[in-house]
Design a protein around this motif. Structure first.
Motif, short mmCIF file in Angstrom:
data_model
loop_
_atom_site.label_atom_id
_atom_site.label_comp_id
_atom_site.label_asym_id
_atom_site.label_seq_id
_atom_site.Cartn_x
_atom_site.Cartn_y
_atom_site.Cartn_z
N ASP A 150 3.23 4.37 -0.98
CA ASP A 150 3.04 5.33 -2.33
C ASP A 150 4.52 5.95 -2.34
O ASP A 150 4.89 6.79 -1.56
N ARG B 75 -4.98 -0.94 2.97
CA ARG B 75 -4.81 0.33 3.77
C ARG B 75 -6.03 0.99 4.08
O ARG B 75 -6.08 1.67 5.30
N ASP C 126 -4.33 11.25 -1.16
CA ASP C 126 -3.19 10.68 -1.69
C ASP C 126 -2.50 11.61 -2.46
O ASP C 126 -1.07 11.38 -2.67
N THR D 257 0.83 -1.23 -0.10
CA THR D 257 -0.06 -0.15 0.15
C THR D 257 1.06 1.31 -0.11
O THR D 257 0.37 2.54 0.10
N ASP E 6 -4.63 -1.73 -2.53
CA ASP E 6 -4.47 -0.37 -1.38
C ASP E 6 -5.85 -0.14 -0.90
O ASP E 6 -5.83 0.13 0.46
N ARG F 279 -1.94 2.77 -7.26
CA ARG F 279 -2.74 2.34 -6.05
C ARG F 279 -3.90 1.53 -6.72
O ARG F 279 -4.65 2.19 -7.36
#
Length: 363
Positions: A29, A137, A211, A27, A106, A41
């Motif tokens: 980034d 996540r 995000d 998960t 994700d 994702r």
């Protein structure tokens, strides 16, 4: 399965979770400098027979539109059994497989549907959610999807919301859940729940902002002709709509007056005179039918009007005058006492859609 820099480039590799070579979990980034590619994702939508089509289509469009601005989401649709789902409008929705065949994900999004309230929740859906929860996540429900999360035990000892029409049922059936019936969406320790269809779209936009930041989220909002003016804590409805419709005509007249003209003097005496009863009798009517007092109702109504004016860009002083608070300082004290922020801070919050987590900080 974990994401690693492999010898032949970045990709998914089966590894021992304790392997010291694991750089980041699925998960995470991050951007691989060597290969110049961003980790995608993966968003999985969990669908089932009777699901509401817009509960999937709305949020999915937000993520897909975000890709146009560089977000890099990968969308997939799965069902508990891997078979296509028939939506509430009769549309057949093809899926890419079963939940347990997903691999790394994700964010998992559980759609809603009236069947989750009117019929027993399928065991296969409950087990699918239980399987996903520790593996993602973020776990998200749209509208009545919260009932499926509750059945899976995910919402125990958590804050949550759902469509206003079903919020009281969710609370009665699950006393271990702190239901917030008037919130657009709520986040508690990685589990996100939202109200109706449009609130699910608001939540998706908030996730994009979390995000990729507010600039990209604003690009998405503008492209989809959406507003970035509905943070999760905003009420689904204004004060006059969150109370039961009064049975007594004179009480209805009092509510209508306050809602239409919050700037007027709405003391107990003036309201009672307006409807032709004594202040004591009016207070009894408010308590019996609305479970509140005249002063409390007036305060809530003025707060809702003030929030709407601040949203529209009015100054704090003008807002205070137009809603009947008398002074900006009086309004400031009430905002801090009831909302935990000053009017200026509240207005600033509307530059973001990000939900607040269980500790009160923005994610």
């Amino acid at each position: 399965m974990f994401w690693e820099r492999g010898k032949d480039g970045p990709g998914w590799y089966a590894m021992d979770p304790t392997d010291a070579d694991i750089l980041l979990a699925a998960t995470a980034d991050w951007r691989d400098e060597r290969w110049g590619c961003a980790v995608t994702r993966r968003i999985a939508f969990v669908v089932f027979d009777g699901m509401k089509m817009l509960d999937v289509a709305g949020p999915a469009e937000v993520f897909a539109e975000a890709n146009r601005f560089g977000a890099g989401y990968s969308l997939t649709y799965v069902s508990p059994s891997g078979t296509p789902a028939t939506t509430s409008v009769g549309t057949r929705l093809e899926v890419g497989g079963a939940v347990q065949d997903l691999g790394a994900v994700d964010t998992a999004v559980v759609s809603g549907g009236d069947v989750l309230v009117t019929e027993p929740i399928p065991r296969s859906l409950v087990e699918a959610i239980q399987y996903l929860h520790p593996r993602v996540r973020r776990l998200v429900s749209i509208c009545t999807g919260s009932f499926a999360l509750a059945a899976a035990g995910v919402l125990a000892a958590r804050r949550a919301t759902t469509h206003w029409r079903h919020a009281s049922l969710l609370a009665r059936a699950n006393p271990d859940i702190r239901v917030e019936p008037d919130a657009l969406f709520v986040e508690d320790r990685g589990v996100f729940t939202s109200a109706g269809v449009s609130a699910g779209i608001d939540l998706a936009l908030a996730l994009v902002e979390g995000d990729h930041g507010p600039d990209l989220a604003r690009d998405v909002a503008r492209s989809l002709v959406m507003f970035m003016q509905r943070p999760g804590g905003q009420s689904q409805f204004s004060a006059p709509l969150t109370v039961q419709a009064p049975r007594t005509p004179m009480l209805r007249d009092a509510l209508d007056l306050v809602a239409a003209h919050p700037e007027l003097d709405h003391s107990a005496q003036s309201l009672a005179a307006h409807v032709g009863v004594s202040p004591r009798h009016l207070a009894r009517l408010f308590a019996a039918e609305l479970d509140t007092s005249p002063a409390r109702f007036v305060e809530r109504t003025r707060l809702d009007h003030a929030k709407a004016l601040l949203d529209a860009g009015h100054s704090v002083a003008e807002t205070a005058r137009r809603v009947g608070f008398g002074s900006a300082e009086t309004m400031r004290r009430l905002f801090v006492a009831r909302l935990g922020v000053s009017p200026s801070q509240y207005r600033t919050r509307f530059a973001t859609t990000s939900p607040r987590n269980s500790s009160g900080s923005l994610r």
